[in-house]
Design a protein around this motif. Sequence first.
Motif, PDB file in Angstrom:
ATOM      1  N   LEU A   1       0.827  -1.193   0.000  1.00  0.00           N
ATOM      2  CA  LEU A   1       0.000   0.000   0.000  1.00  0.00           C
ATOM      3  C   LEU A   1       0.867   1.251   0.000  1.00  0.00           C
ATOM      4  O   LEU A   1       1.671   1.464   0.914  1.00  0.00           O
ATOM      5  CB  LEU A   1      -0.892  -0.023   1.251  1.00  0.00           C
ATOM      6  N   VAL A   2       0.715   2.079  -1.033  1.00  0.00           N
ATOM      7  CA  VAL A   2       1.389   3.374  -1.092  1.00  0.00           C
ATOM      8  C   VAL A   2       0.456   4.437  -0.528  1.00  0.00           C
ATOM      9  O   VAL A   2      -0.719   4.508  -0.912  1.00  0.00           O
ATOM     10  CB  VAL A   2       1.773   3.729  -2.544  1.00  0.00           C
ATOM     11  N   THR A   3       0.947   5.244   0.393  1.00  0.00           N
ATOM     12  CA  THR A   3       0.116   6.299   0.961  1.00  0.00           C
ATOM     13  C   THR A   3       0.972   7.481   1.403  1.00  0.00           C
ATOM     14  O   THR A   3       2.152   7.321   1.727  1.00  0.00           O
ATOM     15  CB  THR A   3      -0.702   5.772   2.157  1.00  0.00           C
ATOM     16  N   HIS A   4       0.372   8.664   1.404  1.00  0.00           N
ATOM     17  CA  HIS A   4       1.015   9.836   1.990  1.00  0.00           C
ATOM     18  C   HIS A   4       0.399  10.163   3.345  1.00  0.00           C
ATOM     19  O   HIS A   4       0.849  11.070   4.044  1.00  0.00           O
ATOM     20  CB  HIS A   4       0.850  11.055   1.074  1.00  0.00           C
ATOM     21  N   ASP A   5      -0.645   9.422   3.717  1.00  0.00           N
ATOM     22  CA  ASP A   5      -1.445   9.709   4.901  1.00  0.00           C
ATOM     23  C   ASP A   5      -0.857   8.989   6.116  1.00  0.00           C
ATOM     24  O   ASP A   5      -0.870   7.767   6.198  1.00  0.00           O
ATOM     25  CB  ASP A   5      -2.886   9.257   4.651  1.00  0.00           C
ATOM     26  N   PHE A   6      -0.383   9.754   7.083  1.00  0.00           N
ATOM     27  CA  PHE A   6       0.264   9.153   8.248  1.00  0.00           C
ATOM     28  C   PHE A   6      -0.708   8.291   9.041  1.00  0.00           C
ATOM     29  O   PHE A   6      -0.331   7.257   9.591  1.00  0.00           O
ATOM     30  CB  PHE A   6       0.844  10.247   9.146  1.00  0.00           C
ATOM     31  N   ALA A   7      -1.987   8.680   9.093  1.00  0.00           N
ATOM     32  CA  ALA A   7      -2.983   7.888   9.819  1.00  0.00           C
ATOM     33  C   ALA A   7      -3.133   6.504   9.195  1.00  0.00           C
ATOM     34  O   ALA A   7      -3.347   5.515   9.898  1.00  0.00           O
ATOM     35  CB  ALA A   7      -4.324   8.615   9.834  1.00  0.00           C
ATOM     36  N   ILE A   8      -3.032   6.432   7.866  1.00  0.00           N
ATOM     37  CA  ILE A   8      -3.100   5.139   7.177  1.00  0.00           C
ATOM     38  C   ILE A   8      -1.808   4.358   7.408  1.00  0.00           C
ATOM     39  O   ILE A   8      -1.823   3.166   7.750  1.00  0.00           O
ATOM     40  CB  ILE A   8      -3.343   5.342   5.673  1.00  0.00           C
ATOM     41  N   GLY A   9      -0.685   5.014   7.251  1.00  0.00           N
ATOM     42  CA  GLY A   9       0.602   4.350   7.432  1.00  0.00           C
ATOM     43  C   GLY A   9       0.799   3.788   8.820  1.00  0.00           C
ATOM     44  O   GLY A   9       1.481   2.771   9.000  1.00  0.00           O
ATOM     45  N   SER A  10       0.198   4.414   9.819  1.00  0.00           N
ATOM     46  CA  SER A  10       0.368   3.950  11.193  1.00  0.00           C
ATOM     47  C   SER A  10      -0.365   2.639  11.466  1.00  0.00           C
ATOM     48  O   SER A  10      -0.127   2.000  12.485  1.00  0.00           O
ATOM     49  CB  SER A  10      -0.129   5.023  12.169  1.00  0.00           C
ATOM     50  N   ARG A  11      -1.249   2.222  10.556  1.00  0.00           N
ATOM     51  CA  ARG A  11      -2.053   1.023  10.796  1.00  0.00           C
ATOM     52  C   ARG A  11      -1.480  -0.243  10.171  1.00  0.00           C
ATOM     53  O   ARG A  11      -1.979  -1.338  10.424  1.00  0.00           O
ATOM     54  CB  ARG A  11      -3.477   1.249  10.266  1.00  0.00           C
ATOM     55  N   VAL A  12      -0.462  -0.108   9.336  1.00  0.00           N
ATOM     56  CA  VAL A  12       0.070  -1.300   8.673  1.00  0.00           C
ATOM     57  C   VAL A  12       1.115  -1.978   9.563  1.00  0.00           C
ATOM     58  O   VAL A  12       1.842  -1.314  10.294  1.00  0.00           O
ATOM     59  CB  VAL A  12       0.682  -0.959   7.294  1.00  0.00           C
ATOM     60  N   PRO A  13       1.190  -3.308   9.532  1.00  0.00           N
ATOM     61  CA  PRO A  13       2.161  -4.015  10.375  1.00  0.00           C
ATOM     62  C   PRO A  13       3.616  -3.743   9.989  1.00  0.00           C
ATOM     63  O   PRO A  13       4.507  -3.848  10.820  1.00  0.00           O
ATOM     64  CB  PRO A  13       1.805  -5.489  10.168  1.00  0.00           C
ATOM     65  N   ARG A  14       3.841  -3.408   8.717  1.00  0.00           N
ATOM     66  CA  ARG A  14       5.203  -3.143   8.253  1.00  0.00           C
ATOM     67  C   ARG A  14       5.187  -1.868   7.426  1.00  0.00           C
ATOM     68  O   ARG A  14       4.378  -1.735   6.499  1.00  0.00           O
ATOM     69  CB  ARG A  14       5.731  -4.309   7.417  1.00  0.00           C
ATOM     70  N   LEU A  15       6.059  -0.939   7.753  1.00  0.00           N
ATOM     71  CA  LEU A  15       6.090   0.360   7.083  1.00  0.00           C
ATOM     72  C   LEU A  15       7.471   0.624   6.508  1.00  0.00           C
ATOM     73  O   LEU A  15       8.469   0.615   7.232  1.00  0.00           O
ATOM     74  CB  LEU A  15       5.724   1.475   8.064  1.00  0.00           C
ATOM     75  N   ILE A  16       7.503   0.849   5.193  1.00  0.00           N
ATOM     76  CA  ILE A  16       8.741   1.195   4.503  1.00  0.00           C
ATOM     77  C   ILE A  16       8.758   2.702   4.260  1.00  0.00           C
ATOM     78  O   ILE A  16       7.773   3.267   3.766  1.00  0.00           O
ATOM     79  CB  ILE A  16       8.839   0.452   3.168  1.00  0.00           C
ATOM     80  N   ARG A  17       9.838   3.336   4.599  1.00  0.00           N
ATOM     81  CA  ARG A  17       9.990   4.763   4.340  1.00  0.00           C
ATOM     82  C   ARG A  17      10.986   4.952   3.200  1.00  0.00           C
ATOM     83  O   ARG A  17      12.056   4.322   3.177  1.00  0.00           O
ATOM     84  CB  ARG A  17      10.485   5.491   5.584  1.00  0.00           C
ATOM     85  N   MET A  18      10.627   5.832   2.266  1.00  0.00           N
ATOM     86  CA  MET A  18      11.495   6.124   1.124  1.00  0.00           C
ATOM     87  C   MET A  18      11.891   7.593   1.107  1.00  0.00           C
ATOM     88  O   MET A  18      11.158   8.456   1.579  1.00  0.00           O
ATOM     89  CB  MET A  18      10.783   5.771  -0.188  1.00  0.00           C
ATOM     90  N   ARG A  19      13.062   7.831   0.551  1.00  0.00           N
ATOM     91  CA  ARG A  19      13.518   9.197   0.321  1.00  0.00           C
ATOM     92  C   ARG A  19      14.508   9.171  -0.832  1.00  0.00           C
ATOM     93  O   ARG A  19      15.435   8.356  -0.851  1.00  0.00           O
ATOM     94  CB  ARG A  19      14.179   9.789   1.573  1.00  0.00           C
TER      95      ARG A  19
END
Length: 248
Positions: free
Chosen positions: A206-224
């Motif tokens: 799941l690609v998202t810019h929404d922190f509220a959505i990102g906080s709910r996933v079991p695994r979060l990848i951050r890109m820059r």
Amino acid sequence: METMTSDRVLLTATGVRKIYRTGSVAVTALLDLDLTVCHGEMVGVMGPSGSGKTTLLNCLSGLDDIDGGRVVVDGHDLFAMSDAARTEHRARTMGFVFQAFNLIPVFSAVENVELPLLLVGRRSRDARRRALEMLDRVGLSHRVGHRPNEMSGGEQQRVTIARALAGRPAIVWADEPTGNLDSAMAGQIMDLLCELNQDEGQTIILVTHDFAIGSRVPRLIRMRDGRLVEDLHQRGLAAGADTDLHSG
């Protein structure tokens, strides 16, 4: 309920590079990116605008070509295939959920969901039965005959989720699936995606810019800047933490 995952690898990306060229100008969108995803994982991808989130999704799913590296999905090396074989593999093993819904306006909900099944050779009776099953699964059994313009944004997004899952894909790619929805409807769509992941073991990236959505996933990848800069296994993040995750 804990997310159902296995240690069986579904996706492996190794040294993936993507370069966009306009005349003499070259922009590196992905730089030597490595990633492994197992069956049953739900992975969020976040980062500032231009960090490569959507490019990552497009390259790992084979929608876009890559300029280097290797991507293996469900045992198949995507870029060792011909374009036709890759397209067929994608149709049979992947589902897609996009921000813009991409529903066919003149088709009803059930016709939109069954169409991809018909395109890969499913019998019409079987395709219709499966489409109805999935619309019921996403809570739209009462809307099967309605066209997109007769449904709310949240209902349209539920149709796209039903369509993405109808073929029982190995992996579902979701690019900003809540981006066109208000916060309440976005929460409902995220509830549904989490339920599908937890109860049925559906692999979702799941690609998202929404922190509220990102906080709910079991695994979060951050890109820059086209790089994977952090890979977090989480139960949830505190609201307001690391505002650099927000995109403009």
